[in-house]
Design an enzyme around this catalytic site. Structure first.
Site, short mmCIF file in Angstrom:
data_model
loop_
_atom_site.label_atom_id
_atom_site.label_comp_id
_atom_site.label_asym_id
_atom_site.label_seq_id
_atom_site.Cartn_x
_atom_site.Cartn_y
_atom_site.Cartn_z
N ASP A 200 0.68 -1.37 -0.01
CA ASP A 200 -0.04 0.14 0.10
C ASP A 200 0.93 1.05 -0.14
O ASP A 200 1.86 1.63 -0.35
CB ASP A 200 -0.65 -0.48 1.45
N HIS A 244 -12.70 -0.02 -7.85
CA HIS A 244 -14.12 0.78 -8.66
C HIS A 244 -14.37 1.68 -7.76
O HIS A 244 -14.59 2.65 -8.12
CB HIS A 244 -15.40 0.15 -7.85
#
Ligand SMILES: C[S@@+](CC[C@H](N)C(=O)[O-])C[C@H]1O[C@@H](n2cnc3c(N)ncnc32)[C@H](O)[C@@H]1O
Ligand SMILES: COc1cc(-c2oc3cc(O)cc(O)c3c(=O)c2O)cc(OC)c1OC
Length: 343
Positions: A200, A244
């Site tokens: 991340d 998304h």
């Protein structure tokens, strides 16, 4: 707002502590408030509870006649509202007045704004990710939301989709945008021979190595970086609730980096696993509530990010444009699906 209000008032916990159907008057007198609830507001509490009984968080004895006390109990869904319950962070985040501002701007965004999304319109162009760094309460709630969702998905994945991780050639996995590491920790614990990596942004994983779940797990590594630049190589690249958040152009950049990271030779048939919604998927079409969840999340993506929930055709176009040879929707996970994309 009624849901937020009853959580702030401590209604679910008061009913839980009562250990049985709780009358309206007992409920009103046992709320953990700084001052006792004024008797003039007890009827407002009954009215507040009514839509939440209807929505299935509580059951109530159905006595609307004057003078009859109502008795409330928590349903299974209502128990998710208890302190530490899995719905608490979701309510803290999405029903926070600061998180309402962008919804109030939606019509102005359609009519007047050149900003990419309403969230950025009310924050001088700051993205959701940048803003979270400046909003510690909302950052904590957001992390909580993702942890709760990941706990649920990981439980299904490691119990019902074992074959995905147990193929003989699968030796490594990287969870791209893995946040707090919940998924990777669960996978690493269940499959000790699998070398797992949480990947991340550097600021997100900065303190993760010392975290409770991660420390001491020999087969878990934490790496900071950007999925738009380079993804650490692995046999399986996992993207859960990542694509998304982004428009097609950005998704292509992410998917191309992931495809490059996936191992490929004679023995290894590396793959990218996407966990995200597939709008209109057959498992959802038959379920009114799952349809509602999909539509709501699609609007959440519209208002907060320049992203969207995609239907199968849109997923197919993305995978093909990113250079994948094929894809398969493996199974549904509530409103989401597990999709495999093959380089
Ligand atoms: C919606 S969260 C999903 C977290 C996790 N996959 C899950 O499902 O719980 C999106 C994640 O993408 C991460 N992210 C955003 N930009 C990124 C980048 N450029 N590179 C890597 N991760 C990024 C965020 O920090 C966040 O943890
Ligand atoms: C998809 O299922 C759930 C998602 C969330 C959820 O997911 C998000 C994903 C993002 O990429 C950005 C977000 O801001 C969020 C959320 O804010 C958010 O709430 C939460 C769920 O349950 C609590 C989900 O399960 C239905």
């Amino acid at each position: 707002m009624a849901l937020k209000c009853i959580v702030v008032l401590g209604v679910p916990d008061a009913i839980h502590r009562h250990q049985g159907p709780t009358s309206l008057s007992d409920l009103a007198s046992s709320l953990p408030l700084p001052l006792p609830l004024h008797h003039s507001k007890v009827d407002a509490l009954r009215r507040l509870m009514r839509p939440l009984v209807h929505a299935g968080f509580f059951t109530a004895t159905d006595k609307e006649e004057e003078g009859e006390d109502h008795y409330y109990s928590l349903t299974t869904m209502g128990k998710l509202l208890l302190p530490g319950g899995s719905l608490s962070p979701f309510i803290d985040l999405h029903l926070d007045p600061k998180m309402m501002a962008q919804w109030g701007m939606l019509s102005s965004w359609f009519l007047y704004s050149s900003d990419p999304v309403p969230f950025e319109m009310v924050r001088d162009g700051m993205s959701f990710w940048e803003w979270l760094e400046k909003a510690p309460d909302q950052k904590k709630a957001f992390r909580g939301v993702m942890i709760e969702d990941s706990k649920l998905v990981a439980r299904v994945l490691v119990s019902e989709c074992r074959e995905v991780f147990e193929e003989s050639w699968v030796e490594s996995l990287v969870d791209v945008g893995g946040g707090g590491g919940t998924m990777a920790v669960e996978i690493a614990k269940t499959f000790p021979k699998l070398k797992c990596t949480v990947f991340d942004l550097p600021r997100v994983v900065a303190n993760l190595k010392e975290g409770d779940g991660v420390k001491g797990l020999e087969n878990l590594e934490v790496v900071g970086g950007s999925m738009f630049e380079k993804v650490p190589p692995a046999d399986i690249v996992l993207l859960k609730l990542i694509l998304h958040d982004w428009d097609d152009e950005k998704c292509l950049e992410i998917l191309k980096c992931c495809r490059e990271a996936v191992s490929q030779d004679d023995k290894k048939k590396g793959k990218v696993i996407v966990i995200d919604m597939v709008m209109g998927h057959k498992a959802v079409l038959e379920n009114h509530e799952l349809c509602q969840v999909q539509y709501c999340f699609d609007l959440l993506m519209l208002v907060h990010f320049n992203g969207k929930e995609r239907n199968e055709k849109e997923w197919q176009s993305l995978f093909m444009a990113a250079g994948f040879s094929d894809y398969k929707i493996i199974r549904s996970l509530g409103p989401k699906c597990l999709i495999e994309a093959y380089p």
